[in-house]
Design a protein around this motif. Structure first.
Motif, PDB file in Angstrom:
ATOM      1  N   MET A  47      30.301  31.469  42.646  1.00 29.55           N
ATOM      2  CA  MET A  47      31.296  32.340  42.021  1.00 29.55           C
ATOM      3  C   MET A  47      31.026  33.801  42.342  1.00 29.55           C
ATOM      4  SD  MET A  47      33.504  30.413  40.560  1.00 29.55           S
ATOM      5  CE  MET A  47      34.370  31.516  39.455  1.00 29.55           C
ATOM      6  N   HIS A  48      29.746  34.166  42.422  1.00 31.58           N
ATOM      7  CA  HIS A  48      29.405  35.538  42.770  1.00 31.58           C
ATOM      8  C   HIS A  48      29.830  35.859  44.207  1.00 31.58           C
ATOM      9  CE1 HIS A  48      27.249  39.324  42.694  1.00 31.58           C
ATOM     10  NE2 HIS A  48      26.621  38.990  43.807  1.00 31.58           N
ATOM     11  N   LYS A  49      29.654  34.897  45.103  1.00 35.92           N
ATOM     12  CA  LYS A  49      30.073  35.107  46.496  1.00 35.92           C
ATOM     13  C   LYS A  49      31.593  35.267  46.575  1.00 35.92           C
ATOM     14  CE  LYS A  49      26.226  32.455  48.462  1.00 35.92           C
ATOM     15  NZ  LYS A  49      25.836  31.223  49.203  1.00 35.92           N
ATOM     16  N   VAL A  50      32.306  34.444  45.791  1.00 38.98           N
ATOM     17  CA  VAL A  50      33.763  34.561  45.768  1.00 38.98           C
ATOM     18  C   VAL A  50      34.183  35.924  45.245  1.00 38.98           C
ATOM     19  CG1 VAL A  50      35.880  33.667  44.724  1.00 38.98           C
ATOM     20  CG2 VAL A  50      34.128  32.083  45.549  1.00 38.98           C
ATOM     21  N   TYR A  51      33.495  36.396  44.202  1.00 39.93           N
ATOM     22  CA  TYR A  51      33.812  37.706  43.632  1.00 39.93           C
ATOM     23  C   TYR A  51      33.599  38.815  44.658  1.00 39.93           C
ATOM     24  CZ  TYR A  51      33.121  41.989  40.966  1.00 39.93           C
ATOM     25  OH  TYR A  51      33.183  43.284  40.517  1.00 39.93           O
ATOM     26  N   MET A  52      32.481  38.769  45.387  1.00 40.90           N
ATOM     27  CA  MET A  52      32.212  39.801  46.385  1.00 40.90           C
ATOM     28  C   MET A  52      33.256  39.768  47.507  1.00 40.90           C
ATOM     29  SD  MET A  52      29.700  41.439  45.191  1.00 40.90           S
ATOM     30  CE  MET A  52      29.379  42.465  46.641  1.00 40.90           C
ATOM     31  N   TRP A  53      33.680  38.565  47.883  1.00 44.42           N
ATOM     32  CA  TRP A  53      34.696  38.448  48.935  1.00 44.42           C
ATOM     33  C   TRP A  53      36.034  39.025  48.475  1.00 44.42           C
ATOM     34  CZ3 TRP A  53      39.206  35.381  48.991  1.00 44.42           C
ATOM     35  CH2 TRP A  53      39.881  35.379  50.206  1.00 44.42           C
ATOM     36  N   GLY A  61      46.285  41.238  44.294  1.00 43.69           N
ATOM     37  CA  GLY A  61      46.651  39.981  43.661  1.00 43.69           C
ATOM     38  C   GLY A  61      45.439  39.121  43.355  1.00 43.69           C
ATOM     39  N   LEU A  62      44.517  39.042  44.307  1.00 42.57           N
ATOM     40  CA  LEU A  62      43.289  38.278  44.077  1.00 42.57           C
ATOM     41  C   LEU A  62      42.433  38.911  42.995  1.00 42.57           C
ATOM     42  CD1 LEU A  62      42.266  37.315  47.742  1.00 42.57           C
ATOM     43  CD2 LEU A  62      43.219  35.821  45.973  1.00 42.57           C
ATOM     44  N   ARG A  63      42.380  40.235  42.968  1.00 48.16           N
ATOM     45  CA  ARG A  63      41.600  40.916  41.933  1.00 48.16           C
ATOM     46  C   ARG A  63      42.177  40.640  40.548  1.00 48.16           C
ATOM     47  NH1 ARG A  63      39.941  46.984  44.098  1.00 48.16           N
ATOM     48  NH2 ARG A  63      38.869  46.312  46.005  1.00 48.16           N
ATOM     49  N   LEU A  64      43.507  40.684  40.458  1.00 46.64           N
ATOM     50  CA  LEU A  64      44.150  40.390  39.177  1.00 46.64           C
ATOM     51  C   LEU A  64      43.859  38.965  38.741  1.00 46.64           C
ATOM     52  CD1 LEU A  64      46.045  41.196  36.888  1.00 46.64           C
ATOM     53  CD2 LEU A  64      47.980  40.466  38.330  1.00 46.64           C
ATOM     54  N   LEU A  65      43.926  38.015  39.702  1.00 47.92           N
ATOM     55  CA  LEU A  65      43.625  36.618  39.389  1.00 47.92           C
ATOM     56  C   LEU A  65      42.188  36.468  38.919  1.00 47.92           C
ATOM     57  CD1 LEU A  65      44.441  33.647  39.406  1.00 47.92           C
ATOM     58  CD2 LEU A  65      43.758  33.530  41.812  1.00 47.92           C
ATOM     59  N   TRP A  66      41.256  37.209  39.538  1.00 52.52           N
ATOM     60  CA  TRP A  66      39.848  37.145  39.139  1.00 52.52           C
ATOM     61  C   TRP A  66      39.669  37.641  37.709  1.00 52.52           C
ATOM     62  CZ3 TRP A  66      35.394  35.109  40.752  1.00 52.52           C
ATOM     63  CH2 TRP A  66      34.215  35.571  40.149  1.00 52.52           C
ATOM     64  N   HIS A  67      40.321  38.755  37.375  1.00 54.12           N
ATOM     65  CA  HIS A  67      40.191  39.301  36.024  1.00 54.12           C
ATOM     66  C   HIS A  67      40.792  38.359  34.979  1.00 54.12           C
ATOM     67  CE1 HIS A  67      38.377  43.096  37.052  1.00 54.12           C
ATOM     68  NE2 HIS A  67      39.327  43.385  37.924  1.00 54.12           N
ATOM     69  N   ILE A  68      41.863  37.668  35.354  1.00 53.88           N
ATOM     70  CA  ILE A  68      42.443  36.684  34.432  1.00 53.88           C
ATOM     71  C   ILE A  68      41.461  35.541  34.186  1.00 53.88           C
ATOM     72  CG2 ILE A  68      44.272  34.962  34.174  1.00 53.88           C
ATOM     73  CD1 ILE A  68      46.138  36.877  35.663  1.00 53.88           C
TER      74      ILE A  68
END
Length: 290
Positions: A47-53, A61-68
């Motif tokens: 999950m940390h690797k996905v966050y860094m990517w 859009g991906l950042r918003l999805l991550w925060h959700i």
């Protein structure tokens, strides 16, 4: 029913009784939530690797999805904590019949392993010991890796004694027999014990001129440990306080058949959760065999 096996083919069968039909079983719900939590934590590195990517990609859009997703998980942990607090309150209030009377005779020896950083919270450790004594436990082994608890053993013992004396209204000649017997060990004790036991076995079986060397067994190691003063009994139940879901280096030869329960952080300990863990163990039917 669960089956635990060891390398020497000994086994222990644990059979848990069914809860009452009219009483909501918080224990099973909490166990499911804890399992789901552990499953999520297993993906921590990924999950940390996905966050860094996602962060390096610059995609809003991906950042918003991550925060959700982060909000959902935060809400999930809040719900887990709320349910645990509610269950602890109900248990400590005596609203659940099955937790009112504990058959404490099945827990002859209790081990409590505490993370070394959390073991610095002396007042919390003292409060935990007071709860254990009030529940009726008489033999407790405290453990932490770095030996923090060993340094504060005298202070804990004195504080327990002072608290006990302040609560005593009449003199009872049997008070000393009812007091908590405290053993405090650390990781270094286990290393020293193994080294000394190995030295005893070497001198006894391998220093002679006899070419046939015996095959050492578990009982030989147990006898060697007892000969050097490390013959304390095996704990029936071990409670783990801290972030790690393991025994944190507790001497392995003393927990061959010990039930291990992770209790969470020491700062969040609750007497209801303590009662539930002990009650669950006392309701287990254990069968040993070969």
């Amino acid at each position: 029913m669960a089956l635990n096996c060891t390398n020497n083919s000994r086994f222990r069968v644990r059979v848990f009784p069914q809860p009452g039909k009219l009483e909501f079983d918080f224990a099973r719900l909490i166990m499911f939530l804890r399992w789901l939590e552990a499953t999520i934590l297993d993906f921590g590195d990924e999950m940390h690797k996905v966050y860094m990517w996602i962060w390096s990609s610059g995609d809003l859009g991906l950042r918003l999805l991550w925060h959700i997703m982060h909000l959902i998980l935060s809400t999930w942990y809040f719900i887990i904590g709320l349910i645990g607090s509610l269950e602890s309150f109900l248990i400590s209030s005596g609203l659940f019949k099955r937790y009112r009377d504990l058959d404490i005779s099945k827990v002859q020896y209790l081990a409590v392993a505490i993370d070394s950083e959390e073991a610095l919270q002396t007042l919390k450790v003292l409060e935990l010991l007071q709860w254990l004594e009030a529940i009726g436990l008489r033999k407790v082994c405290l453990y932490d890796t770095a030996g923090v608890l060993k340094k504060s053993k005298e202070a804990l013992t004195q504080l327990l004694k002072n608290e006990r004396m302040s609560n005593e209204t009449t003199s009872d000649p049997l008070v000393d027999q009812k007091c908590l017997s405290l053993e405090v060990i650390s990781f270094s004790d286990g290393k020293q014990a193994v080294a000394k036991a190995a030295d005893v076995l070497l001198k006894k079986h391998y220093s002679s001129s006899n070419t046939e060397k015996p095959k050492l067994t578990e009982s030989d190691m147990t006898d060697a440990l007892g000969a050097i003063g490390y013959g304390e009994p095996d704990p029936d139940l071990m409670l783990i306080y801290g972030p790690a879901r393991c025994h944190m280096g507790f001497p392995a030869w003393r927990i061959r058949y010990t039930e291990i329960v992770h209790m969470g952080p020491l700062k969040s300990m609750k007497i209801g959760a303590l009662i539930k863990a002990i009650h669950r163990y006392t309701m287990v039917h254990q069968n040993y065999g070969t």
